[in-house]
Structures are given as C-alpha cells and as structure tokens.
Design an enzyme around this catalytic site. Sequence first.
Site, PDB file in Angstrom:
ATOM      1  CD  GLU A 167     -18.895  38.225  51.439  1.00 21.84           C
ATOM      2  OE1 GLU A 167     -18.997  39.389  50.987  1.00 21.84           O
ATOM      3  OE2 GLU A 167     -17.830  37.568  51.403  1.00 21.84           O
ATOM      4  CD  GLU A 242     -23.051  41.529  43.623  1.00 21.98           C
ATOM      5  OE1 GLU A 242     -21.908  41.420  44.096  1.00 21.98           O
ATOM      6  OE2 GLU A 242     -23.535  42.625  43.257  1.00 21.98           O
TER       7      GLU A 242
END
Length: 1082
Positions: A167, A242
């Site tokens: 995401e 991330e």
Amino acid sequence: MERTALVRSLSCSSLACNRFLFSAPKHSRSFLSKSPSAAARYHRRVFSNRSILRRNSWRSLPLAASSHSSSLRFGFNNRHFGSLSVRAVASPPKDIAGAGDEVAEKLGFEKVSEEFIGECKSKAVLFKHKRTGAEFMSVSNDDENKVFGIVFRTPPKDSTGIPHILEHSVLCGSRKYPLKEPFVELLKGSLHTFLNAFTYPDRTCYPVASTNAKDFYNLVDVYLDAVFFPKCIEDFQTFQQEGWHYELNDPSEDITYKGVVFNEMKGVYSQPDNLLGRTAQQALFPDNTYGVDSGGDPLVIPKLTFEEFKEFHRKYYHPSNARIWFYGDDDPNERLRILSEYLDLFDASKAPSESKIEPQKLFSEPVRIVEKYPAGEGGDLKKKHMVCLNWLLSDKPLDLQTELTLGFLDHLMLGTPASPLRKVLLESGLGDAIIGGGVEDELLQPQFSIGLKGVSDEDIPKVEELIMSSLRKLAEEGFDMEAVEASMNTIEFSLRENNTGSFPRGLSLMLRSIGKWIYDMDPFEPLKYEKPLADLKSRIAEEGSKAVFSPLIEKFILNNPHCVTIEMQPDPEKASRDEAAEKENLEKVKASMTEEDLAELARATQELKLKQETPDPPEALRCVPSLSLHDIPKEPIRIPTEVGDINGVKVLQHDLFTNDVLYTEVVFDMSSLKQELLPLVPLFCQSLLEMGSKDLTFVQLNQLIGRKTGGISVYPFTSSIRGKEDPSSHMIVRGKSMAGRADDLFNLINCVLQEVQFTDQQRFKQFVSQSKARMENRLRGGGHGIAAARMSAKLNVAGWISEQMGGVSYLEFLQALEEKVDNDWAGISSSLEEIRKSLLSREGCLVNMTADGKNLSDSEKFVSKFLDLLPSKPLVERSSWSARLPSNNEAIVIPTQVNYVGKAANLYDKGYQLSGSAYVISNHISNTWLWERVRVSGGAYGGFCNFDTHSGVFNFLSYRDPNLLKTLDIYDGTGDFLRKLEVDDDTLTKAIIGTISDVDAYQLPDAKGYSSLLRYLLGVKEEERQRRREEILSTSLKDFKEFADTIDAVKDNGVTVAVASPDDVEAANKERSDFFQVKRAL
Ligand SMILES: [Zn+2]
C-alpha cells in the site's frame, strides 16, 4: 472514532489529535462514530492529520471545527447508520444523469443492476467489466465533493505486512508517472479534499476526493496508474525504503533496521491498547487470514522477501480482484471511459477465487490468553493490568436486519456514559477506563468485545464476573423505555444530519458499501436503511424492546462458546528486552557477514540514501498533472456571518442550508479565572454533562439530551491572538438539535450550565482516573502532540494554559488529584463551583448559530430566554496568567520503541512580520525537506512543521521516529535548505495550489459556522483573509530565500522537547553532554 483505537490497530487515529485539540474528551469511547474512521483504524499511508494538530495555526480552524463534530457526544456516526445517508447534501435531486447503457456496452461494460437509492438521493449503477470481471459502482447525485476509490481483496497469510508495505509502495512511482513519489506531488499540488490509502486486515483501499472536476480526474489517473503499473515491483530500493532494510553507514558501526512501515508498526506495537486489539483479533480467528497481522509485526517484517512482495502484487492487484467506486456530480460516461483505458489492458485472472476470505468456524470451548505489554517503571504496576472479553458472534456474515439491531443494542449498552454496561463497569471502581469496542462488524464475521484497563491483578476475575453478570441482567430485565427512546432519537438525528465531519460523504458511503461488497454480497443493500430501521421500530413498538434485544444477548454472547479472554500484564522490562533482542539479532547478522558483505552493505546504504536525497528531474515532476493558478479562485470562501445583539449579548448568525438542523455554540470568557483553577477546567466540563442536577440523575439528564437533541458537548478553547499580549481563552458549549426543538436545546444547555450539582464524589473520581488513562494513552500514541504542547507552554501563555489542560502538566495534576479527591472532596467541589461562578455571566458570553434564515430567526426567542437566565455581573479584571514553563530542552521518557522529536521557536519575537507566503513555505518544507529526510531516509513514519500564525510559534515535529539527535540536525538544516533551494515555476505553482487546498478545505455547514466563530474570537478579519490569499498566490522564490534567516531562529534559539525511549535519551545525553533534562511521565 476511536472505538477501534481502543481495540485494534488504529495506527494514527485523527482522534488522538482531535482529543488533544479540545482538551479532555467526555468519555473514552466512541462506539458511535465509526463511519469517518472506519478506515482510520487500520493503516494509512500518511499520517494525514498533521494539520489537525495545528491547533492554533491559520488553517487548522476549518479542520478543527469539522473534526470536532465527530467527537463522541456529538452525533451518532455509527457505521450502521451514519454513513448511509447523504440527505443533507443539497436541495432536492435534479434529474440525475446515469451512464448511458450504450456507452457502457461500447466501452466493454455490462450493466448488472441499477437502483435509485432514496437514502442518499443517488442513482447507483453496478457494472461488470466484461473482459476482466472488474466490478464498478457508479453513483450519481449532486454532491460536488466527488469521490473515487479502488479496492482490492488482499488477505495476507503471514505477519510480514505485505499488504501494508505494498500500500505504501505502489504510490512511489508508476509507468506514466515515473518519479519517486507521485503521491507526494498530489499532496503538494492538488485541490484534493481527501487523499490517502488504507490497509485493512483483508483489503487495501485507495480513495481520493475533490470538488474540482479537472483535479479529480488527475487524481484518479495517478491512482489507477499506481495500482496497476507501479514501479515498486521492479524497484528493490522502494521495497527497502517503505518496508525494511539493513542500514549500515560504516562497516565499523552497528547494523540497524530501517523502513517506514517497520517503524510505523514498531510504534503501533508500543501501545498496549493496540497490542491487546491485535492479540484479540488473532485469537478470535486462529484459522483464517485474520489470524495474522496485515499491518506487519516488527519481529516478522524482516522475514519478507522482495520475491514474495512482487508475487503478492501480481496476484491481487488485478482488475479481476478489484472493486471500483465513483461518486458525485461528474459525468458518468467519463468514468467509464477512464476505467476502460486501464481495464482493457488486462485479461481475467484467478484472483477472485484466490483472494476469497474463508470464515472462521466457531469454537466449542472458550479460550484464555495472557500476554505482556511494555510498561513504564513508574506508578503502581499492580494496578496496570488489562482484561478484555471478546466474542466471535457468528460463523457467517449476518443479515442486515440483525446487524442493524445489534448496532442498536451496542448503542443501548455502551453508547453514552449513561448506558448500563458502560456505567456499571466504570462505577465498579475496578478499573480506570473501558477497552474493547463493543460490536464490530467490519470484517467478514461480527465480533463483540468489552473490558477494562488499569485493573489490579487480583481484581481481574471480578471484572470478568461483572461483565457477565451485567450482560445476564440486561438479557433478563431489558432496557428502560427512556433509554430506548434516547438511542432511537440519536440514531435518527444522525441519519438526517449525516455529518461525516471532514470526511467526504461519498467516501463514507463507499466504505459502508465495500464492507459487504468485498465479500461478494450486494453493494446496494448497505446503503438502504429506511426499511430495516422502520421494521426495527415497529418490532420494538409491538413486541417491546426486551423481546427484540434479549434473545440477541443470549444467542450471540451468553450462550456463545467462541469467547476469548485476553489478559495483558505490565512488564517494565519488555521494551528494553525487545530492544536488546533486536540488537542481538542484528549483531548476529553482522557477525555472519564477511568484510566484503559489510562493505557492500555500507555501499548499498549510501546508494539508497543518495537516491532518496536526489530530487526528481523537472521533466519527471512535470508529468504529474496539475492545475494552473488560473483554476484557483482569487477570493477566499466567505461564510455568511451576521453579527447582532440579543439582550445585550453578541450573537453571530450564519445563514446556511443545514437540512433543518440548528447548530449553536455558547461561548464564555475564561480570562478572569484564577490561574490555579485552570487544570480543573476539563473535569469541570465533564462534570457539567455527567454529574446530574437536583432534579435529574446524570442518567436521566443524558437520556434527555439524547431524546431531545443531537448532542451537547463542553470544552475549553485557548489560542494566542496575533499582536496581543493576552490570549483568547474560552469555554465553549456546543449543541445541535432539529430546529423545531431549539427550545429544548437551550433549556438543556441552561440546565447543564446552571443546575448541575458538583456533589458526586465517586463519579468525579472516575472522571479523574479515566482522564489519567486517556492522557497516558495519548502520551504513547500521540507523543508529537504532547511535545508540541510542551514547547508552546515554554513559548507563550496560551500554550501554557493548554498544556495545563492537556499536556504533561495536566497528567501530573491528575496524578496528584486522585489522592486529593479522597482527602479534600469539599475543597474540589467548591473549586468547581468557583469556576462556574467565574465563567457564567451574560457579560462574558457570546452566541454562535448556524442554520437557514427562517430557523435562525425562529430560534431567537429561545436564545433570548436563555440569556435572561444567565447571571449578570460586571466584568472583572483579567487574571494575570503570566506563567510559562522554563525554556530548557526536555525529554519525556516513556516505554516505547519509537520517538517523537520536536523543536520550536517564536518567529515574531525575532521581528518576523506575517505574510501569506509563510504558509506556502512551511508547507513546502514539510512536503519536501522533512518528508525526504525525516521520513524517507530517516525512516520515521512522519516529519512535518507547523506555523501557528496567531502566536508566531514555528515548530518541527516527527512521528514514530527511530532517531533523536539526527532528526534535530535535519531541523537545523532547514535554513540552509531554503537558501540553496532552486524551484521552477511548476514546483512553485504546485506548492501554492497545495496551500490553497488546505485553506479552502471542504467543510459541511456546521464546520463553516464554527470556523467563522473561531475567526471572530481570534480577530481574523475578511480583509486579512483576502490579503493572505493574495500573498499566497503571489509567493515567489525570493520569499523562500528570505524566510531562511527567519527560520534560523529555531536552530539558534529553539527549544527542544522529545517524547522518547529511555535508551535513546541516555545515548543522546552521552553524545551531547546532558542536552536533555529528563522527565519520567509513565
Ligand atoms: Zn502505513
């Protein structure tokens, strides 16, 4: 919003900040207000509520106002009902255009079904993309706040956090937008009214919203390209950044873990409430996908490989596995055109069967789990246990009627402080605050959970017994008629009002629909509540409430063996043990590496840093579509405001369409209050609503408020006023009702203010322990807010006052007060009375009203009557509140694995004169310098700055930050960053548009009226708003350069406050000899 914060994974509840904003909240739960936060409970890509934190800053007013409306007492935003209606969207529906069937057919779509949904005055059409099977809901109405969302079913099979990392990662560059972070470019330079992404336990959701059609389609295109064609699946470095990676700056140093999600989740796992929620979910669903953590367990995240990550995207981010939503007043045919461009590039896949969520079978025996959580060393550890009972209610999804009835039951049992289950638990004295979220039906199968925290070891069995016996009693005896009526009115009021706060209405509808659609059920059904509600009402009328609710309690709870009891024990060594284990693990990793490996790792670390710190080339940046300055209105949004006078009291009226709801704020000047009484004000406010009067018990008073109004709340408001020595300091009573019940509303406000008696020592004691529990929670979960408040308290009087009522000082006050309630209740009671005397007077009063013209004038007589009843007394002199906290650098030490680091100074003290360009510049600093250094390469979940233009305080803050001193160095480098800054016109335009998007934040009518009130209190005039807007629109590079010297004030004279782990503070104090004065708070 926070029902789930209590139970589950809320990674960054905006309520944490919301509550900070308005000081002590009324009670710790909000089972009601689920809809706006439905998504917030899980993981968001960005910590998007940073602007909400900016309590006094120029742009926070609109946000503050609207976010408050989702606060507890205010409105029933239960997902069961609240998100269903958009009635108040506008006037009656025009002829709403639907998509032409021919167009759809030509573009490769087949119409599955079509309905006009009266509840939201919308025409909704469900399409299927013939080639891929992608499903698409096209909802058309006259709401200008257009919403798009694409949702994939993404069930994880382990706790490596793949869905969450994905995401974050898909928004880091894509085929058409090959730059580092298109998402950030949109954040900087679009007029979005909403922009974020969420990870749930079984789905991932990408929503955007805008009122500007051109802007809206830009956002949609960037999102579609991102999910289907992200660069991250070829780019290992994005995965590292991330997700997780080893960091080694020099082969001689220690290896550390870095990664945005890794640190975000470390923060989540530092909060006991979150740990409890995760443990409960996993124990309730041991056999299906909910038995693992989609957000990622920091211990497991480093097991994730890039291959698995890529495979997950290939499998699930496919049109065949997608559900797409469009909503608003845009052209339905255009939606089909946009989608077909993307969907036609794919063939059907097996994803829909592979992503199916299998239901959990019910247990035949209850289960008990005992876990440890990281606790501080201070306080009485014996009294820090948590216990929570959780049930899985059914082995399959429930029908809508049963779900709605359960939602109603939930509200009856727990919805207000007067609700029986809630009341009995808090009055038992067995614990400090309620945990567990009541009924939760967002996943495939519904659950129910309830418990207490701040419990003594030996009282745990008593809590369990009390919960069970209370539920049995409710099943046997049923509920009072008054309680049922109050709940019914609250629900109906909320439906009519449909107040989603700052959350777009179309998004709240989407989340509601997706909640069923994602499990292959009818997406229309959750949008239609009229009939099930009418059926429920008539059943209650015919059979009585007991016949309706008792069987539910018996079947789903009392006779249900699928029950998991979770006990959480405080462990003061856990945090340091976890840290030591991580360190040891990393040492092993290092030991297993050859010299070449280490050199290679150091090189890779450098390479990643370099990449992160190298800006995108201008041509890449230009490919992200943006508006031009011509698309921006030259004038600020004006709110109709008439300043009048009733019985000598100033009354502000805002003539706005509110669908027959009257909103009012009654404001009292607090400036004559004695300084030492300030910390008692939040508890005073709570007492007004929850103590009861001569004639009414607090239960009766609460039920009366529920039956006659849409809610009443009371809280203090404090801010600096630019150019003035004295702050604005007020108590605000906020209320709403149907306009036809204005009389009742003002009578009840009067009753609350004048007739409530401060006599109930036991209740007051509960308020104190609840507030203490809440402050402790805030310290762990919202340390940046605590740090910001502390810094303001060192820099100005308004900040000092706020900190007394909501910061570390307040927590210390509460700790001392607990004993005082036992020893000197008479003293406290008379102090509360003294506060009332000091505040209540016609002379210090101001009334604000928002409704349409006729309802405003019809209500005036009730205002007049209300004002007549207020005592009149000559204005006393202001108290001289000259206090500030000493301006030393402080570290507030708590048991945590992540830090919150702040630094601040007052720019006005250095002679800075406010210009609108400062908004653009501070926005730009947050979105570039701090984002890149603190978040992207530093590995923190968030880094940003705020400029409170009322006080002049400029602060830097980080959120869930692995660093401490390093982050301070980044802050100090801001001046040089600005000096060296080169921006082309494009970048500058984006920065300006992004700032305007904040200034023009979308507001529902109540928020508009409230913003106007705050501007009035803070002396912000229309001419000034116009001037600031012109300054924003004409900001140039020269302004940025000039601001560099101004901002150096923070580097040179700034004060630092960090909320941090003991180890990191100790290391920092070694490195910079006793830089921090240490304060233990937990
Ligand atoms: Zn996240």
